[in-house]
Design an enzyme around this catalytic site. Structure first.
Site, mmCIF file in Angstrom:
data_model
loop_
_atom_site.group_PDB
_atom_site.id
_atom_site.type_symbol
_atom_site.label_atom_id
_atom_site.label_comp_id
_atom_site.label_asym_id
_atom_site.label_seq_id
_atom_site.Cartn_x
_atom_site.Cartn_y
_atom_site.Cartn_z
ATOM 1 N N ALA A 264 0.778 -1.232 0.000
ATOM 2 C CA ALA A 264 0.000 0.000 0.000
ATOM 3 C C ALA A 264 0.814 1.288 0.000
ATOM 4 C CB ALA A 264 -0.951 0.001 1.193
ATOM 5 N N GLY A 265 2.052 1.269 0.496
ATOM 6 C CA GLY A 265 2.795 2.519 0.630
ATOM 7 C C GLY A 265 3.038 3.207 -0.701
ATOM 8 N N GLU A 288 1.579 -2.939 4.304
ATOM 9 C CA GLU A 288 2.814 -2.328 3.809
ATOM 10 C C GLU A 288 3.969 -2.809 4.675
ATOM 11 O OE1 GLU A 288 5.927 -0.698 2.375
ATOM 12 O OE2 GLU A 288 4.033 -0.511 1.279
ATOM 13 N N CYS A 385 4.699 0.595 -11.897
ATOM 14 C CA CYS A 385 5.055 1.879 -12.490
ATOM 15 C C CYS A 385 6.315 1.668 -13.327
ATOM 16 C CB CYS A 385 5.283 2.916 -11.404
ATOM 17 S SG CYS A 385 5.391 4.580 -12.092
#
Length: 456
Positions: A264-265, A288, A385
């Site tokens: 989650a971080g 996290e 990403c």
């Protein structure tokens, strides 16, 4: 008393923190600006100098090596950063040459010695005698291959140039490589999100083209808007918004679903999922592994009136301890970050090809563990990403082989289109899968890869 302008001092100190202490520019710079008490104009200059220098570091090092007639690794690191900062101002800004040279020389004097100052002065005056175009031609002429030429001129390591070409080629768009490399060096506009059901896009804002909750302010510091909204308006790349929304729109939602953000971080996607969960009658858990980042998740969730438990566990272990529990899981996996080089300018210099196998194995294990934590019919969104094929299509292919007929891939392109105003035609079919790939040069977002897998 130092004769260096405060904005240049902050920019230089940020370069030193990045190179000496492995600091992250996006975390260090705002703190340094606040500590120095810079006004908005000087804060903007410091940001442009620090980020611009880091983005173009590979190009500037090639210029410095020629102008200094010595390898950059033979130059004292503190002096080298002063040179990089000076070269950036000479070749890529409208800063007056005498100011760029004189203040960089003063920085070198403070960081090194009188000899360092004289060396810096000589190198920068040599650089200032030729135009930016002449320097680009000179370093291009010295390249040993087309890939090295592209890498030097656009300031990308050669291995990244090749990885991005392969990722574009998977879409039949290898001819867009130079556009993508150029986009990586453009300063991204600040994009924000209004948490659904909790905040509205300000009337004065410009809506982003795809996300229903995305917008950009006309100018100024977004912090005042964030504070006034108590965090319900927040900075978030449009690609990150679409990645979270793809999970929500992957399949019809039933009342009482249980969702999980496994990695989650720092919490941006978690907050968006939490806001969506409220309106759809769902529960949300978060995990996290890093305590500091788990703290950031809790801060992000403070704006959302939903009780979310934030665990601090290895995601693989957490998922294994919750078999068959969740209806939807987001796996925003640790990755090379090659899709966010606009916003994280030092990332391209910190990763190496040798990092990819270890990361892709971790990604595979996280995704496979998440599938085990799904209920039958549950969906996992695998997000990176990074457009690197080993971290995207490769990981998904391995997990599909591992799970066989127990899972099926569903169209992330359709889910993104359902969640947004995006035209599916600009998310073309890739490698026969349902994966959605966003690009900075084509969509104005980070290069987010989104895949959806459903447990049968």
């Amino acid at each position: 008393m130092s004769r260096v302008q405060p904005a240049r001092r902050v920019a230089y100190d940020t370069l030193r923190a990045v190179h000496e202490s492995d600091a992250y520019a996006n975390l260090h710079l705002p703190t340094a600006i606040a500590r120095a008490g810079l006004n908005p104009a000087d804060a903007g200059l410091a940001t442009e100098l620090a980020y611009g220098t880091l983005r173009r570091q590979g190009t500037y090092d090639a210029v410095i090596q020629i102008a200094a007639d010595r390898a950059v690794h033979d130059i004292d690191p503190a002096v080298l950063d002063a040179l990089r900062l000076g070269v950036h101002q000479l070749l890529s800004t409208r800063v007056a040459s005498h100011a760029a040279v004189n203040e960089s020389v003063e920085i070198a004097r403070e960081a090194g010695s009188r000899g360092a100052a004289g060396f810096t002065n000589a190198v920068l005056r040599r650089v200032s005698r030729d135009t930016p175009g002449e320097w680009m031609q000179r370093i291009a002429d010295g390249a040993r291959s087309d890939d090295e030429r592209l890498g030097l001129v656009t300031s990308h390591p050669v291995w990244i140039v090749r990885a991005l070409r392969r990722a574009l080629a998977a879409e039949g768009r290898a001819d867009e490589l130079e556009q993508l490399l150029a986009a990586d060096n453009d300063a991204p506009r600040v994009t924000m999100a209004a948490l659904p059901g909790l905040a509205e896009v300000p009337e004065s804002a410009v809506r982003t083209p795809y996300s229903p909750f995305g917008f950009r302010l006309g100018g100024g510091d977004p912090e005042s808007s964030i504070r006034a909204s108590e965090g319900r308006l927040r900075v978030q790349d449009e690609g990150s918004q679409l990645a979270a929304l793809a999970l929500v729109h992957a399949t019809p939602i039933e009342q009482g679903e249980r969702w999980l953000d496994l990695c989650a971080g720092p919490g941006g996607k978690t907050a968006l999922l939490a806001a969506e969960a409220i309106g759809r009658g769902a529960r949300l858990d978060a995990n996290e592994i890093t305590p500091a980042r788990a703290g950031l998740v809790r801060q992000a969730l403070a704006a959302v009136p939903l009780e979310v438990e934030v665990a601090e566990r290895d995601g693989r272990e957490y998922a294994a301890e919750h078999p068959g529990v969740y209806d939807r899981i987001l796996v925003d996996a640790p990755c090379t970050g090659l899709g966010a080089m606009r916003r994280r300018p030092e990332a391209r210099w910190r990763k190496a090809p040798s990092d990819v196998p270890e990361l892709s194995e971790l990604q595979r294990e996280l995704l496979s563990s998440a599938i085990g934590a799904l209920k039958p019919g549950g969906v996992v969104a695998y997000v990176t990403c990074s457009p690197h094929l080993a971290e995207t299509a490769g990981v998904v292919a391995e997990v599909r082989r591992e799970w066989g007929e127990a899972i099926e891939e569903i169209s992330a392109r359709d889910a993104v289109a359902s969640a947004s105003r995006i035209d599916p035609s600009i998310l073309p079919q890739i490698d026969g899968s349902g994966r959605a790939q966003l690009w900075p040069h084509r969509h104005g977002t980070d290069a987010m890869s989104i895949s959806l897998l459903r447990r049968v």
